[in-house]
Design a protein around this motif. Sequence first.
Motif, short mmCIF file in Angstrom:
data_model
loop_
_atom_site.label_atom_id
_atom_site.label_comp_id
_atom_site.label_asym_id
_atom_site.label_seq_id
_atom_site.Cartn_x
_atom_site.Cartn_y
_atom_site.Cartn_z
N SER A 31 57.00 -27.88 25.77
CA SER A 31 58.11 -27.52 24.91
C SER A 31 58.56 -26.12 25.30
N GLY A 32 59.78 -25.78 24.96
CA GLY A 32 60.28 -24.45 25.26
C GLY A 32 61.01 -23.88 24.07
N ILE A 33 60.97 -22.56 23.97
CA ILE A 33 61.72 -21.85 22.93
C ILE A 33 62.47 -20.72 23.63
N ASN A 34 63.79 -20.79 23.52
CA ASN A 34 64.65 -19.83 24.20
C ASN A 34 65.08 -18.76 23.20
N HIS A 35 64.65 -17.54 23.43
CA HIS A 35 64.97 -16.43 22.53
C HIS A 35 66.16 -15.62 23.04
N VAL A 124 47.94 -17.95 30.13
CA VAL A 124 48.05 -18.78 28.92
C VAL A 124 47.26 -18.12 27.81
N ALA A 125 47.87 -18.01 26.63
CA ALA A 125 47.17 -17.42 25.48
C ALA A 125 45.92 -18.25 25.17
N PRO A 126 44.85 -17.61 24.71
CA PRO A 126 43.62 -18.35 24.40
C PRO A 126 43.85 -19.47 23.38
N TYR A 127 43.15 -20.58 23.58
CA TYR A 127 43.20 -21.69 22.63
C TYR A 127 41.81 -22.27 22.45
N SER A 146 51.90 -20.45 25.52
CA SER A 146 50.86 -20.78 24.55
C SER A 146 50.53 -22.27 24.70
N ALA A 147 49.30 -22.65 24.43
CA ALA A 147 48.91 -24.06 24.46
C ALA A 147 47.99 -24.38 23.29
N VAL A 148 48.19 -23.67 22.19
CA VAL A 148 47.36 -23.88 21.01
C VAL A 148 47.80 -25.13 20.27
N ALA A 149 46.96 -25.63 19.40
CA ALA A 149 47.28 -26.82 18.60
C ALA A 149 47.87 -26.41 17.26
N HIS A 150 48.77 -25.41 17.27
CA HIS A 150 49.46 -24.94 16.07
C HIS A 150 50.95 -24.87 16.36
N LEU A 151 51.76 -25.04 15.35
CA LEU A 151 53.20 -24.90 15.51
C LEU A 151 53.60 -23.43 15.46
N PRO A 152 54.66 -23.06 16.16
CA PRO A 152 55.16 -21.68 16.05
C PRO A 152 55.43 -21.32 14.59
N GLY A 153 55.05 -20.12 14.22
CA GLY A 153 55.24 -19.65 12.85
C GLY A 153 54.07 -19.95 11.93
N TYR A 157 49.02 -19.24 15.46
CA TYR A 157 49.92 -19.27 16.61
C TYR A 157 49.97 -17.86 17.20
N PRO A 158 49.82 -17.72 18.53
CA PRO A 158 49.64 -16.38 19.12
C PRO A 158 50.90 -15.50 19.20
N TYR A 159 52.10 -16.08 19.08
CA TYR A 159 53.31 -15.27 19.25
C TYR A 159 54.21 -15.40 18.02
#
Length: 174
Positions: A31-35, A124-127, A146-153, A157-159
């Motif tokens: 997935s991608g998130i464009n800021h 890759v951020a730690p997961y 990021s490759a964590v099993a959490h949704l952004p926000g 979630y690392p970012y």
Amino acid sequence: MKRCRSIAVLLCLLLQGCVESRPTMLGAPISGINHTSAAINQFSVNGGGGPNLGPYGGGPGSQMCCAMLPVQWREGLAVVVEWEKDPSPYDYATLSEPLFSDAWRARMKEMRKKNTRHRAVVEVAPYEKLGVVDVHFLPCDQVVVSAVAHLPGMPGYPYNFPRRMEVPSTCPTP
């Protein structure tokens, strides 16, 4: 004696079928998130394609398959992210030529010359548990993964970047 050895070998072979084998690598959705205000026309993670992202677009609802990553995160884990960026995605609205005409094709070709291609090797951020591979496109052609099993926000979630980020007056040099 020979018969006992044969039975022992046979039992070992049968018991191997009972052992659960766990993969060390898995294909994770991308997935991608464009800021940024640019469009990300295409991108990939280790060769696996991600979705196109409009300005300030993307997120959990837009996923493609797959990037191969280890089930267990390890220090120094990095991926190769490649992408094409269109810095002026709204210019296409000014096209007045008839669709698919020679004039339209010529103008599209000129407009595409502004697009830039990028490549970055990104840690890759730690997961703890492998989840969706999220690529965050930031100003100054920077990306984080990021490759964590959490949704952004969500907690864990690392970012936590704002959806809309402005380009600073000076970009850091790589």
